[in-house]
Every structure is written in C-alpha cells, then in structure tokens.
Design a protein around this motif. Structure first.
Motif, mmCIF file in Angstrom:
data_model
loop_
_atom_site.group_PDB
_atom_site.id
_atom_site.type_symbol
_atom_site.label_atom_id
_atom_site.label_comp_id
_atom_site.label_asym_id
_atom_site.label_seq_id
_atom_site.Cartn_x
_atom_site.Cartn_y
_atom_site.Cartn_z
ATOM 1 N N ASP A 217 -34.430 -17.852 31.015
ATOM 2 C CA ASP A 217 -34.245 -19.252 30.633
ATOM 3 C C ASP A 217 -32.774 -19.630 30.485
ATOM 4 O O ASP A 217 -32.409 -20.787 30.703
ATOM 5 N N GLU A 218 -31.937 -18.678 30.113
ATOM 6 C CA GLU A 218 -30.561 -18.984 29.740
ATOM 7 C C GLU A 218 -29.517 -18.539 30.766
ATOM 8 O O GLU A 218 -28.413 -19.081 30.788
ATOM 9 N N TRP A 219 -29.858 -17.542 31.590
ATOM 10 C CA TRP A 219 -28.869 -16.961 32.507
ATOM 11 C C TRP A 219 -29.624 -16.411 33.713
ATOM 12 O O TRP A 219 -29.817 -15.221 33.855
ATOM 13 N N ARG A 220 -30.042 -17.311 34.600
ATOM 14 C CA ARG A 220 -30.962 -16.951 35.684
ATOM 15 C C ARG A 220 -30.375 -15.927 36.642
ATOM 16 O O ARG A 220 -31.117 -15.144 37.246
ATOM 17 N N ASN A 221 -29.062 -15.920 36.843
ATOM 18 C CA ASN A 221 -28.473 -14.965 37.785
ATOM 19 C C ASN A 221 -27.963 -13.707 37.090
ATOM 20 O O ASN A 221 -27.140 -12.965 37.631
ATOM 21 N N TYR A 222 -28.456 -13.465 35.875
ATOM 22 C CA TYR A 222 -28.088 -12.282 35.089
ATOM 23 C C TYR A 222 -28.345 -10.993 35.866
ATOM 24 O O TYR A 222 -29.406 -10.808 36.475
ATOM 25 N N ILE A 223 -27.364 -10.101 35.846
ATOM 26 C CA ILE A 223 -27.528 -8.753 36.387
ATOM 27 C C ILE A 223 -26.906 -7.778 35.403
ATOM 28 O O ILE A 223 -25.929 -8.103 34.717
ATOM 29 N N CYS A 224 -27.465 -6.604 35.301
ATOM 30 C CA CYS A 224 -26.808 -5.572 34.499
ATOM 31 C C CYS A 224 -26.802 -4.248 35.242
ATOM 32 O O CYS A 224 -25.762 -3.635 35.437
ATOM 33 N N CYS A 225 -27.965 -3.801 35.713
ATOM 34 C CA CYS A 225 -28.067 -2.505 36.372
ATOM 35 C C CYS A 225 -27.792 -2.640 37.861
ATOM 36 O O CYS A 225 -28.437 -3.444 38.549
ATOM 37 N N VAL A 226 -26.844 -1.858 38.342
ATOM 38 C CA VAL A 226 -26.446 -1.919 39.747
ATOM 39 C C VAL A 226 -26.479 -0.511 40.337
ATOM 40 O O VAL A 226 -26.189 0.478 39.653
ATOM 41 N N LEU A 227 -26.844 -0.428 41.602
ATOM 42 C CA LEU A 227 -26.904 0.855 42.295
ATOM 43 C C LEU A 227 -25.483 1.296 42.630
ATOM 44 O O LEU A 227 -24.754 0.604 43.333
ATOM 45 N N THR A 228 -25.098 2.448 42.111
ATOM 46 C CA THR A 228 -23.728 2.933 42.191
ATOM 47 C C THR A 228 -23.707 4.338 42.783
ATOM 48 O O THR A 228 -24.561 5.165 42.446
ATOM 49 N N VAL A 229 -22.747 4.602 43.660
ATOM 50 C CA VAL A 229 -22.632 5.936 44.257
ATOM 51 C C VAL A 229 -21.188 6.404 44.187
ATOM 52 O O VAL A 229 -20.249 5.602 44.085
ATOM 53 N N ARG A 230 -21.012 7.703 44.255
ATOM 54 C CA ARG A 230 -19.674 8.273 44.371
ATOM 55 C C ARG A 230 -19.145 8.039 45.789
ATOM 56 O O ARG A 230 -19.916 8.068 46.756
ATOM 57 N N GLU A 231 -17.851 7.830 45.890
ATOM 58 C CA GLU A 231 -17.271 7.484 47.174
ATOM 59 C C GLU A 231 -17.411 8.600 48.206
ATOM 60 O O GLU A 231 -17.514 8.342 49.405
#
Length: 343
Positions: A217-231
């Motif tokens: 309701d307050e922050w529709r494009n909210y993201i927190c968890c992202v797929l992350t890899v070592r380079e």
C-alpha cells in the motif's frame, strides 16, 4: 505484567511459534534438490522468508526440467550476517542478499554483483490486534523491532516516519531476529515490529496481531532481497549465472500466474529442504491479499536502487554514495529468457 513475566511469556510463545513454523513435511519431488557435495551443483544461499520464494521454485524447476548442466541447491541460512560471511569468504558463490548490504560490501572491495531482483513488496508493520493504534503517528514514543539497520524494512519504517513528520528519535528502535518478533509482540516486549513475511503473517494468522502498514500500500516498488553472486562466478561460469537468472525470472512469472501455482509453491517451500515452515503460514502470505508479495516484475531499475542508496545514506547505514555500476551487473537480466516452470 512485570518484566519477568513478560520475558517468560515471550520465551514460551517464541518456542510455540517456532515449533509451528517448522512443523512441515518434505513435499514430493523435492529430494532432487537435497544437500549434497556434488560439484555439479551451484549452492545458492537464502533465508526462509517469502521474499526468497523464487529460489526454491528455481531449484525445483531446474531439477524437474532434467535439462542437465549445473543444478541449483538451496542452502538455508538463519540470518543476514551468516550469508554475508559465506559470500565474503567464498564458501558460497551466490545468495539472496539485502540490497543495501551489497552496496556496503562493494565499498569494502568485496567482489559481488547484484544480477536480478527476487521479489517486490512483502514487508509489514505489525501491531497487536487489541491495541488502539490506527495511524502510524500513534507509535510515537513506542518500541519498534526491526531485523537490521541494513534491512530495507528499516528504510520502510523511516519512510513512514517521514510521512508523518517524525524521525527515528520519536520511537525506540530495537534490532531483533524476525523469528522472535511475533512472540515479542505477543508478550508486549515490543509495541510493533517491521519485517518481511512470513513473520507478520504468523502473528496475524494466530489472531493476536494485525498489519498497521504494508509495503503493498505504501511502497509498491519496494525491493529488499536481490540475487547476488561473486564476480569470479560471472567470469568463470557466465552461462551458469545466466541459467540461474533465467530460472529465477521464470519462477517469478510462474508464481504470479495463478493461485494454483502459488499453492504448489507453498508445498515446495514448506519442506525440510527449504523453509521448513508450517505451510498454512506461507499460504496465508500468498492469499491475504494475493499481492502481499509479488514476483513477476524483476526489472532492474537504476533509479530504484539509487533511491535505496540515498535512503541508506540518510539512515546512516551507508557513509557515502555508491555507483550503481559498481554493485550491479544488468547483463543477465537484459539477456534473460525466463524458463517455463513445470512442477
């Protein structure tokens, strides 16, 4: 209730909740993703939270397809510090991580890149059902739990404070593991808590808590968890990284396609090899309402990450701006061909 009684009730309720959330059996078809030392598997770390739900689906979807190549193995962690340490030391090559935490690590020369989103929305601010709180401003002077000052949940809380012309000095903030939050609220050890699911749904389904505010309701494009890899994984096995992104994006589209798929996801994620939680709690998140957490929009939008960065600087969790290109690699999302999940 005195302090001793409050802490005792907190402890008893915590044990009850944790027993309930781990009372799940292994669903059929998940054995193929079991923990193993097989070198032909890419271990991907994650937390047992619905913001990470695309990971178990990608794991099972890859195994069910039987297309060969490197498979994906879910490795459950209990908290962000443990995942952070494993990525930093190279014990694992990939994980779902907090976006601001990745930003911070890259400033410390840890070779990481965000390669995809994992979800949108999915955080809640919970209060007791029997409380008088109707507006966020009524929490002034109250004790509110957050998972971590690097958590985007904390930034959500700060956005709500700003919306009410309040600051962090108007409330008492305490850091607490999300699994402990429902019991703490039950025992009146905190007045509210802000976290990701299913730890809001656990208390809501039990009947003693209700959402005061939700990111949907307050922050529709909210993201927190992202797929992350070592380079080094990107450099040495870019085809595996692309396949992982293809499956995660396919899992997101599959989850948002219909409720039949979400019910399948509940049964998969509840299993011992994944979240090991009560399926009824995960199902509650999936249904109340259906867009409590969404997964279909995996676009990597620079402005959104810059907003998170600026909010993190204002919160004091980052000390200076971090260049988008230093911690994000858009290549794999741009070249993605989402896999059709068949489970």
């Amino acid at each position: 209730m005195n302090t001793h009684d409050s802490l005792s009730t907190f402890s008893q309720q915590r044990r009850k909740l944790l027993l309930g959330m781990t009372a799940a059996t292994l669903p059929l078809g998940v054995a193929s993703c079991s923990r193993t030392e097989d070198s032909n598997l890419l271990v991907v770390g994650g937390l047992p939270v619905t913001c990470n739900l695309t990971l178990p689906i990608a794991c099972v979807g890859k195994a069910a397809a039987g297309t060969g190549g490197v498979g994906f193995q879910y490795s459950k962690y209990s908290g962000w510090p443990e995942i952070k340490e494993s990525l930093m030391t190279g014990r694992i090559q990939a994980a779902y991580m907090l976006a601001p935490l990745v930003m911070d690590l890259t400033t410390k020369k840890i070779p990481l890149k965000i390669i995809s989103l994992g979800h949108r929305s999915g955080a809640v601010i919970m209060v007791r059902t029997d409380s008088d709180y109707k507006t966020f401003s009524q929490l002034k002077g109250k004790r509110i739990a957050i998972p971590s000052r690097f958590a985007v949940d904390f930034l959500f809380l700060r956005k709500m404070l700003a919306q009410e012309n309040m600051t962090h000095t108007d409330i008492e903030i305490v850091e607490m593991p999300p699994p402990d939050m429902p019991a703490a609220l039950y025992a009146n050890a905190v007045d509210a808590y802000c976290t990701g699911e299913p730890f809001g749904a656990a208390a809501q389904k039990a009947g003693y808590a209700r959402p005061l505010r939700m990111t949907r309701d307050e922050w529709r494009n909210y993201i927190c968890c992202v797929l992350t890899v070592r380079e080094e994984l990107i450099q040495e096995q870019p085809e595996v990284v692309q396949d992982l992104v293809n499956h995660v994006m396919g899992a997101g589209a599959w989850l948002d396609q219909n409720m039949v798929n979400r019910e399948k996801a509940v049964q998969i994620a509840a299993g011992r090899q994944f979240f090991n939680q009560d399926p009824n709690i995960i199902r509650f998140v999936m249904e109340n309402p259906e867009d409590r957490v969404t997964y279909g929009d995996m676009r990597m939008i620079k402005d959104e990450f810059n907003d998170l960065m600026e909010l993190s600087i204002a919160a004091g969790t980052l000390t200076s701006p971090v260049a988008y290109e230093s911690y994000v690699d858009e290549t794999f999302v741009r070249n993605a061909k989402p896999v059709a999940i068949t489970v």
